[in-house]
Scaffold this active site. Structure first.
Site, mmCIF file in Angstrom:
data_model
loop_
_atom_site.group_PDB
_atom_site.id
_atom_site.type_symbol
_atom_site.label_atom_id
_atom_site.label_comp_id
_atom_site.label_asym_id
_atom_site.label_seq_id
_atom_site.Cartn_x
_atom_site.Cartn_y
_atom_site.Cartn_z
ATOM 1 N N GLU A 3 23.306 -54.134 13.183
ATOM 2 C CA GLU A 3 22.764 -54.709 11.951
ATOM 3 C C GLU A 3 23.942 -54.905 10.995
ATOM 4 O O GLU A 3 24.831 -54.064 10.931
ATOM 5 C CB GLU A 3 21.719 -53.758 11.358
ATOM 6 C CG GLU A 3 21.070 -54.271 10.083
ATOM 7 C CD GLU A 3 19.912 -53.379 9.620
ATOM 8 O OE1 GLU A 3 19.037 -53.055 10.454
ATOM 9 O OE2 GLU A 3 19.909 -53.011 8.436
ATOM 10 N N TYR A 11 5.734 -59.457 8.131
ATOM 11 C CA TYR A 11 5.774 -59.190 9.574
ATOM 12 C C TYR A 11 4.360 -58.916 10.086
ATOM 13 O O TYR A 11 3.573 -58.275 9.401
ATOM 14 C CB TYR A 11 6.616 -57.938 9.863
ATOM 15 C CG TYR A 11 8.117 -58.116 9.922
ATOM 16 C CD1 TYR A 11 8.712 -59.356 10.095
ATOM 17 C CD2 TYR A 11 8.942 -56.999 9.816
ATOM 18 C CE1 TYR A 11 10.090 -59.472 10.162
ATOM 19 C CE2 TYR A 11 10.326 -57.106 9.874
ATOM 20 C CZ TYR A 11 10.890 -58.349 10.046
ATOM 21 O OH TYR A 11 12.253 -58.456 10.106
ATOM 22 N N ARG A 53 15.298 -60.855 1.985
ATOM 23 C CA ARG A 53 16.454 -61.062 2.864
ATOM 24 C C ARG A 53 17.774 -61.063 2.099
ATOM 25 O O ARG A 53 18.840 -60.826 2.669
ATOM 26 C CB ARG A 53 16.303 -62.386 3.611
ATOM 27 C CG ARG A 53 15.139 -62.426 4.564
ATOM 28 C CD ARG A 53 15.284 -61.421 5.686
ATOM 29 N NE ARG A 53 14.132 -61.422 6.583
ATOM 30 C CZ ARG A 53 13.952 -60.527 7.557
ATOM 31 N NH1 ARG A 53 14.841 -59.564 7.750
ATOM 32 N NH2 ARG A 53 12.896 -60.591 8.322
ATOM 33 N N TYR A 69 9.627 -44.766 11.185
ATOM 34 C CA TYR A 69 9.940 -45.919 10.312
ATOM 35 C C TYR A 69 8.657 -46.546 9.757
ATOM 36 O O TYR A 69 8.629 -47.017 8.626
ATOM 37 C CB TYR A 69 10.764 -46.935 11.101
ATOM 38 C CG TYR A 69 11.113 -48.204 10.343
ATOM 39 C CD1 TYR A 69 11.821 -48.167 9.141
ATOM 40 C CD2 TYR A 69 10.744 -49.453 10.850
ATOM 41 C CE1 TYR A 69 12.138 -49.342 8.461
ATOM 42 C CE2 TYR A 69 11.064 -50.628 10.180
ATOM 43 C CZ TYR A 69 11.755 -50.565 8.988
ATOM 44 O OH TYR A 69 12.068 -51.721 8.314
ATOM 45 N N ARG A 90 6.821 -46.435 1.288
ATOM 46 C CA ARG A 90 7.650 -47.273 0.423
ATOM 47 C C ARG A 90 6.816 -48.396 -0.184
ATOM 48 O O ARG A 90 6.904 -48.670 -1.385
ATOM 49 C CB ARG A 90 8.826 -47.855 1.220
ATOM 50 C CG ARG A 90 9.641 -48.863 0.413
ATOM 51 C CD ARG A 90 10.899 -49.323 1.130
ATOM 52 N NE ARG A 90 10.673 -49.900 2.440
ATOM 53 C CZ ARG A 90 11.630 -50.491 3.167
ATOM 54 N NH1 ARG A 90 12.888 -50.554 2.701
ATOM 55 N NH2 ARG A 90 11.359 -50.999 4.347
HETATM 56 C C1 3EB Z 1 14.836 -56.515 10.011
HETATM 57 O O1 3EB Z 1 15.259 -57.635 9.712
HETATM 58 C C2 3EB Z 1 15.844 -55.515 10.465
HETATM 59 O O2 3EB Z 1 13.327 -51.653 6.113
HETATM 60 O O3 3EB Z 1 14.579 -51.921 4.343
HETATM 61 C C3 3EB Z 1 16.809 -54.840 7.688
HETATM 62 C C4 3EB Z 1 16.961 -54.681 6.309
HETATM 63 C C5 3EB Z 1 15.864 -54.108 8.356
HETATM 64 C C6 3EB Z 1 16.132 -53.795 5.612
HETATM 65 C C7 3EB Z 1 14.299 -52.140 5.530
HETATM 66 C C8 3EB Z 1 15.056 -53.223 7.652
HETATM 67 C C9 3EB Z 1 15.192 -53.065 6.290
HETATM 68 O O4 3EB Z 1 13.642 -56.213 9.988
HETATM 69 C C10 3EB Z 1 15.708 -54.200 9.837
#
Ligand code: 3EB
Length: 343
Positions: free
Chosen positions: A337, A218, A231, A157, A164
């Site tokens: 999720e 992050y 989000r 990932y 990406r």
């Molecule tokens: C998170 O909140 C959970 O890598 O495109 C959620 C939505 C998550 C999109 C992405 C990853 C992705 O980090 C994982």
């Protein structure tokens, strides 16, 4: 007209919709086929682009497909390796690329094939969106096998995220506040990297969640390059379609309730509630409500399904519309999720 037609999502059976007349297909923007393995990958109709996603449907009928409707007439086509369908307002685009195309001989646990496939998928996607006049992706889904797998150079990932992010920078998109809603899931089966997307002629209103650190921000413990998504977002224009990204039990940037699927589901729904509040505040109305969304729920362990469904119905009501799919979530400690559409 159709300028403010509602984007709708339904989950019929493939065998049933094959019988429908051409008039029924006129308003169909997108078809997503969920398959256990390679055997169900035929397109529902010859002229109908479809995303083929290697995630099994957990609750629902065999042969369930996802159908997105808007207002026709629609036009279908192919640009490079991207299959698309569109009307004036929205474009659906889908493609799959096998990592093997980018694998060097003898490089079994190397990340370079995944990075190559990710770069290729996103280059193709961005080329198609811009050539077709829909330069703004609103919502992107990413599905890859072994999302939690390790390579010699770290988690798969992480490498997906790295490639990406590079692709987004390559089309000169600032990462903050200029990225689409998204989900990224692990397929429990071998298969290609599959990406599909809904795009617009107009930039959306992007949303962040006050309970969560923005994913593009992050800290490095979750990978050297951050995930590239918002989000949520609201389609600009009268329809105000809301796309809620894949949402998990993450508060701030840390996983909450590791090992407790009920608590993770509750926390996830609190996060979605907070995003809805942010969306409503942005529009200055009570446009969106938990009870009126369509949900898609990704479940890591099938045995958790009834717990998750109970929590979902407790929070949203017995009438909640939800499709359950079996998928790996991008952090090992996440068990569920949930994403949503507000139309
Ligand atoms: C998170 O909140 C959970 O890598 O495109 C959620 C939505 C998550 C999109 C992405 C990853 C992705 O980090 C994982």
């Amino acid at each position: 007209m159709g300028a403010a037609a509602k984007l709708q999502i339904d989950y019929p059976r493939l065998a049933d919709i094959r019988q429908h007349p051409a008039t029924w297909w006129r308003d169909v923007l997108a078809v997503v086929c969920y398959a256990r393995d390679g055997d169900a990958l035929a397109s529902p109709l010859p002229d109908m682009p479809a995303a083929h996603v290697m995630l099994p449907v957990l609750a629902g009928l065999d042969g369930t497909v996802e159908v997105w409707r808007l207002a026709g007439p629609m036009q279908s086509g192919q640009h490079g390796r991207v299959q698309y369908r569109r009307n004036e307002r929205m474009l659906f685009a889908a493609l799959s690329i096998a990592e093997q195309e980018f694998a060097a001989p003898q490089s079994d646990r190397s990340a370079s094939a995944l990075r190559g496939a990710t770069r290729a998928v996103y280059r193709q996607l961005f080329d198609a969106l811009s050539a077709l006049g829909f330069p703004h992706p609103l919502r992107i889904w990413n599905v890859l096998p072994e999302i939690n797998g390790q390579t010699r150079e770290g988690e798969r990932y992480w490498h997906f995220n790295d490639a990406r992010q590079e692709a987004f920078i390559g089309v000169r998109r600032d990462i903050a506040d200029n990225v689409p809603a998204a989900s990224a899931l692990g397929s429990p089966h071998a298969g290609p990297l599959t990406v599909y997307c809904i795009a617009s002629t107009r930039a959306p209103i992007t949303l962040e969640n006050p309970r969560q650190r923005s994913a593009w921000d992050y800290p490095a413990q979750y990978g050297p390059k951050s995930p590239t998504f918002a989000r949520g977002c609201i389609e600009s224009g009268p329809a105000q379609t809301l796309f809620v990204s894949g949402t998990a039990s993450i508060v701030g940037f840390e996983t909450a309730h590791a090992g407790d699927v009920r608590a993770q589901t509750q926390e996830t729904l609190r996060n979605i509630g907070a995003l809805l509040a942010a969306a409503n505040a942005r529009l200055g109305s009570e446009r969106y409500a938990l009870e009126r969304l369509s949900y898609k729920v990704y479940v890591r362990r099938p045995e958790d399904l009834s717990h998750i469904d109970q929590e979902l119905r407790r929070a949203i009501g017995p009438e909640a519309r939800a499709l359950y799919l079996k998928a790996d979530i991008c952090r090992r400690d996440l068990l569920v999720e949930i994403e949503a559409l507000g139309s």
